[in-house]
Design an enzyme around this catalytic site. Structure first.
Site, mmCIF file in Angstrom:
data_model
loop_
_atom_site.group_PDB
_atom_site.id
_atom_site.type_symbol
_atom_site.label_atom_id
_atom_site.label_comp_id
_atom_site.label_asym_id
_atom_site.label_seq_id
_atom_site.Cartn_x
_atom_site.Cartn_y
_atom_site.Cartn_z
ATOM 1 N N ASP A 1 1.243 100.453 -47.848
ATOM 2 C CA ASP A 1 0.920 100.028 -46.560
ATOM 3 C C ASP A 1 -0.479 100.987 -45.917
ATOM 4 O O ASP A 1 -0.230 102.181 -45.890
ATOM 5 C CB ASP A 1 2.024 100.315 -45.461
ATOM 6 C CG ASP A 1 1.688 99.720 -44.199
ATOM 7 O OD1 ASP A 1 0.621 99.894 -43.592
ATOM 8 O OD2 ASP A 1 2.559 98.849 -43.641
ATOM 9 N N GLU B 1 0.808 93.083 -41.347
ATOM 10 C CA GLU B 1 1.988 93.625 -40.614
ATOM 11 C C GLU B 1 1.575 94.615 -39.359
ATOM 12 O O GLU B 1 1.622 95.723 -39.150
ATOM 13 C CB GLU B 1 3.022 94.498 -41.625
ATOM 14 C CG GLU B 1 4.360 94.865 -40.726
ATOM 15 C CD GLU B 1 4.906 95.933 -41.536
ATOM 16 O OE1 GLU B 1 6.261 95.818 -41.875
ATOM 17 O OE2 GLU B 1 4.406 96.648 -42.423
ATOM 18 N N GLU C 1 8.355 102.206 -49.755
ATOM 19 C CA GLU C 1 7.194 102.187 -49.085
ATOM 20 C C GLU C 1 7.219 103.611 -48.083
ATOM 21 O O GLU C 1 7.976 103.979 -47.429
ATOM 22 C CB GLU C 1 7.103 101.146 -48.077
ATOM 23 C CG GLU C 1 6.176 101.153 -46.922
ATOM 24 C CD GLU C 1 6.076 100.223 -45.926
ATOM 25 O OE1 GLU C 1 5.115 99.956 -45.517
ATOM 26 O OE2 GLU C 1 7.384 99.801 -45.552
ATOM 27 N N GLN D 1 0.064 96.196 -47.605
ATOM 28 C CA GLN D 1 0.136 95.793 -46.257
ATOM 29 C C GLN D 1 -0.973 96.387 -45.448
ATOM 30 O O GLN D 1 -1.513 97.494 -45.661
ATOM 31 C CB GLN D 1 1.491 96.080 -45.572
ATOM 32 C CG GLN D 1 2.658 95.335 -45.999
ATOM 33 C CD GLN D 1 3.912 95.858 -45.313
ATOM 34 O OE1 GLN D 1 4.406 96.854 -45.312
ATOM 35 N NE2 GLN D 1 5.023 94.729 -45.295
#
Length: 269
Positions: free
Chosen positions: A178, A242, A143, A206
């Site tokens: 993300d 998140e 990530e 995310q």
């Protein structure tokens, strides 16, 4: 319609960790994720998942000494044995929890080191981890994390992550995309989703509002448009929530902030 997973490290902090599974299920989530499960026996977590009909979407491998500020050890030379032991522990949890995705944090650059200096260690560690994970049906996630929230982190951009996936060369190594981190570092999210999702290299998504990392109905991103784009692109994986609830860890704080999710579901019929 995206399938949303509640991140139990950030959401439902008004409850003890093991009680957050019931709270997430009560609000209609069908999956959960979190940072680290290792403070609790895997069998106990598995029981909560089963009792509430939840899928374990994702969790992280051990990150080194988190309390001392470490944020992963995959890029750190001399820590290979510790890294391998952490992968052993994480894969054992993944098998008990029925989890097919494991995020491996890269770590912070050592003082005076460049990304090119540590890249060979990182690639070698991920290659070993991927081989072991493939044997038990687990995909490794890497990530990019923004440098505002995590100064010095090794991995920061989508193009960097996708190049590393190519270099690592294992089909079960994927990018954890993300949207919060990507917006802070790069922006142009719609075009990046169009660029990278069709490659098959994205394994998890995310979300959070930008810039304050609250609910996705605040800030500068048009999440309803991004969710519609995910549908258009045929995304069938999970979308991890998140973010930090605006009301924090107060009674009902997380649930009260889920108006964005209820509104999206109503629009989808």
């Amino acid at each position: 319609m995206p399938r949303f997973a509640a991140n139990l490290s950030m959401l439902y902090n008004e409850h003890p960790f093991l009680d957050r599974f019931a709270a997430a299920a009560a609000d209609g989530f069908d999956a959960v994720e979190y940072l680290f499960p290792y403070a609790h026996p895997a069998a106990e977590i598995a029981q909560r998942l089963q009792a509430h009909g939840l899928t374990q979407a994702l969790f992280n491998a051990p990150p080194g000494d988190w309390d001392a500020g470490e944020r992963g050890i995959a890029c750190l030379a001399g820590r290979e044995a510790e890294f391998d032991a952490g992968i052993t522990q994480a894969l054992a949890y993944a098998q008990t929890l029925g989890c097919s995705r494991l995020h491996v944090m890269a770590g912070l650059l050592p003082a005076g080191a460049t990304r090119d200096d540590v890249r060979p260690v990182y690639v070698a560690n991920l290659q070993r981890a991927a081989l072991r994970a493939a044997a038990v049906g687990v995909a490794i996630q890497i990530e990019p994390i923004n440098l505002r929230d995590m100064p010095g982190y090794f991995l920061n951009r989508q193009d960097q992550a996708h190049a590393l996936v190519e270099e690592i060369g294992a089909p079960n190594v994927q990018v954890q995309f993300d949207l919060y981190h990507a917006q802070v570092m790069e922006g142009d999210l719609s075009m990046k989703l169009r660029q990278y999702l069709p490659t098959g290299r994205v394994g998890h998504i995310q979300i959070a509002g930008v810039p304050q990392r609250h609910e996705p109905d605040t800030g500068e991103l048009n999440y309803p448009a991004l969710f519609a784009l995910l549908d258009e692109l045929g995304w069938d994986g999970f979308v991890g929530c998140e973010y930090k609830p605006r009301r924090g860890a107060v009674a009902g704080g997380t649930s009260d902030g889920l108006g964005w999710l209820r509104a999206w579901r109503e629009r989808q019929g």
